[in-house]
Design a protein around this motif. Structure first.
Motif, PDB file in Angstrom:
ATOM      1  N   UNK A   5       0.848  -1.186   0.000  1.00 57.46           N
ATOM      2  CA  UNK A   5       0.000   0.000   0.000  1.00 57.46           C
ATOM      3  C   UNK A   5       0.886   1.238   0.000  1.00 57.46           C
ATOM      4  N   UNK A   6       0.538   2.237  -0.756  1.00 53.98           N
ATOM      5  CA  UNK A   6       1.222   3.525  -0.681  1.00 53.98           C
ATOM      6  C   UNK A   6       0.280   4.516  -0.019  1.00 53.98           C
ATOM      7  N   UNK A   7       0.847   5.487   0.682  1.00 51.13           N
ATOM      8  CA  UNK A   7       0.003   6.466   1.361  1.00 51.13           C
ATOM      9  C   UNK A   7      -0.831   7.255   0.371  1.00 51.13           C
ATOM     10  N   UNK A   8      -0.188   7.662  -0.743  1.00 56.15           N
ATOM     11  CA  UNK A   8      -0.938   8.420  -1.744  1.00 56.15           C
ATOM     12  C   UNK A   8      -2.097   7.590  -2.258  1.00 56.15           C
ATOM     13  N   UNK A   9      -1.822   6.340  -2.517  1.00 52.57           N
ATOM     14  CA  UNK A   9      -2.883   5.468  -3.007  1.00 52.57           C
ATOM     15  C   UNK A   9      -3.938   5.257  -1.957  1.00 52.57           C
ATOM     16  N   UNK A  36      -2.735   7.199   9.804  1.00 54.67           N
ATOM     17  CA  UNK A  36      -2.813   6.339   8.616  1.00 54.67           C
ATOM     18  C   UNK A  36      -1.446   6.227   7.937  1.00 54.67           C
ATOM     19  N   UNK A  37      -0.756   7.384   7.870  1.00 53.41           N
ATOM     20  CA  UNK A  37       0.567   7.391   7.259  1.00 53.41           C
ATOM     21  C   UNK A  37       1.509   6.483   8.035  1.00 53.41           C
ATOM     22  N   UNK A  38       1.489   6.582   9.336  1.00 56.93           N
ATOM     23  CA  UNK A  38       2.367   5.758  10.156  1.00 56.93           C
ATOM     24  C   UNK A  38       2.063   4.275  10.012  1.00 56.93           C
ATOM     25  N   UNK A  39       0.790   3.929   9.991  1.00 56.93           N
ATOM     26  CA  UNK A  39       0.420   2.521   9.832  1.00 56.93           C
ATOM     27  C   UNK A  39       0.838   1.983   8.463  1.00 56.93           C
ATOM     28  N   UNK A  40       0.713   2.846   7.453  1.00 57.66           N
ATOM     29  CA  UNK A  40       1.127   2.414   6.116  1.00 57.66           C
ATOM     30  C   UNK A  40       2.626   2.124   6.105  1.00 57.66           C
ATOM     31  N   UNK A  41       3.420   2.968   6.790  1.00 54.41           N
ATOM     32  CA  UNK A  41       4.855   2.729   6.848  1.00 54.41           C
ATOM     33  C   UNK A  41       5.167   1.463   7.630  1.00 54.41           C
ATOM     34  N   UNK A  42       4.422   1.225   8.708  1.00 51.55           N
ATOM     35  CA  UNK A  42       4.637   0.013   9.500  1.00 51.55           C
ATOM     36  C   UNK A  42       4.285  -1.226   8.679  1.00 51.55           C
TER      37      UNK A  42
END
Length: 384
Positions: A5-9, A36-42
């Protein structure tokens, strides 16, 4: 199974390569965006278990809120789906997407993107029936790709819904060029089961160019040609397969001969059989000798046909073979041979020979057989 998943997406409501933004999505608080950004990175750091727990907890907390809360809940559920996918839990991932797209206020376009992604997850979760329903729903609003058309055809075929599957196969063929491999096999099978043998045969014939090592593909194409009542086409296909070395061996050689006989080239059938008997490629037995006699007879080669039937009758001592020789000689005006053969047939219990003997001309002597043949009843030319 791995999903990224990408944050932008994510914030655009996109996943698995679908990048159309959701322009009407409610604005989210900065804290939600950062979370949300942090979870996407995790998630990208392979902390799928942690992301799943946090995303589901946030989704539960936001249930029943305002429009922004509902949109954030949907995005958390999408993140949870990505985490489940990373963990190999396709069914749970699909369930989270189903919940996300059912949330009030989610744009129809975004819901459709999640629905499309859910189809793939349902298939991975062995929920083919549910996947088929979802895909049909999605295709009712979208043209879909060639891959979508083949997938729909395959799902309907799995349910033995051949007519509907055939419609999607035809649609796929119209828009996607020549199928290969499993798709060609699916197309031929579906079209044949739907009763469209001609279209199935066309698919198989085009596929034969790449089926050098697959004799069953050639046999199936020939069988379809026979079902269509086109023995000449069947013989031509078999001959092509034989010349390419795909079809080989005694059984295939015998089938080659039989197809030529049925397909309007009996002289070729007789030549092949005669050569095979001499070379020892086929057994020199009564069955093959009888087939040889019938082939020469069908080819209207009078001398070879009479010689073959006579040799067979002398070898088999069967009344039926003598009777057939007598009738054939009678029809071709070979009176002496006809008389001898019919008398032998009568002595072996073939009562029909008596009527044929009675019809022999008085003061007969073998003359112009071709002229005599034109004066005989058509039944004189019938096969055994």
């Amino acid at each position: 199974m791995t999903r990224t998943l990408s944050l932008a997406g994510l914030l655009a409501g996109a996943w698995l390569g679908l990048v159309t933004p959701v322009l009407a999505a409610p604005s989210l608080p900065g804290g939600i965006i950062r979370d949300l950004h942090g979870l996407e990175q995790r998630l990208q750091a392979d902390a799928a278990g942690e992301v799943r727990g946090r995303a589901l907890a946030q989704a539960e907390r936001l249930a029943g809120g305002n429009a922004a809360d509902r949109w954030a809940r949907a995005l958390y559920l999408q993140l949870a789906a990505g985490a489940e996918a990373r963990l190999g839990n396709a069914r749970a991932a699909a369930d989270h997407l189903a919940s996300a797209r059912a949330i009030e206020g989610v744009e129809a376009a975004q819901a459709d993107r999640w629905l499309r992604q859910e189809v793939g997850l349902r298939l991975e979760a062995d929920q083919a029936g549910r996947a088929r329903v979802l895909l049909a729903d999605w295709l009712s609003r979208h043209g879909g790709t060639v891959d979508d058309h083949w997938r729909m055809a395959r799902l309907l075929a799995a349910e033995a819904n051949w007519e509907a599957a055939a419609r999607w196969v035809r649609r796929a063929l119209e828009s996607g060029g020549e199928p290969a491999g499993a798709r060609a096999t699916l197309a031929a099978s579906v079209l044949q089961r739907a009763g469209d043998d001609a279209a199935a045969l066309a698919v198989l014939e085009r596929r034969l160019e790449g089926a050098e090592g697959n004799p069953e593909a050639w046999r199936r194409a020939v069988a379809l040609a026979q079902r269509l009542g086109d023995p000449g086409r069947a013989a031509a296909l078999w001959e092509a397969g034989w010349r390419r070395g795909v079809l080989a061996g005694r059984e295939d050689l015998l089938q080659r001969i039989r197809l030529h006989l049925a397909g309007g080239t009996p002289a070729r059938a007789a030549e092949l059989l005669a050569e095979s008997l001499v070379e020892g490629d086929l057994a020199d037995d009564l069955a093959n000798r009888r087939l040889l006699a019938r082939a020469w007879q069908a080819a209207r080669d009078r001398d070879r046909a009479l010689a073959a039937w006579e040799a067979l009758a002398e070898r088999s001592e069967a009344g039926g073979d003598w009777l057939q020789l007598g009738r054939l000689a009678h029809g071709w005006g070979e009176w002496s041979l006809a008389e001898r053969a019919l008398e032998r047939a009568l002595s072996l219990g073939e009562q029909e020979a008596e009527a044929w003997l009675a019809s022999l001309p008085e003061g007969r002597g073998d003359g112009d057989g071709a002229a005599a043949a034109s004066q005989q009843p058509s039944s004189a030319h019938t096969g055994a």
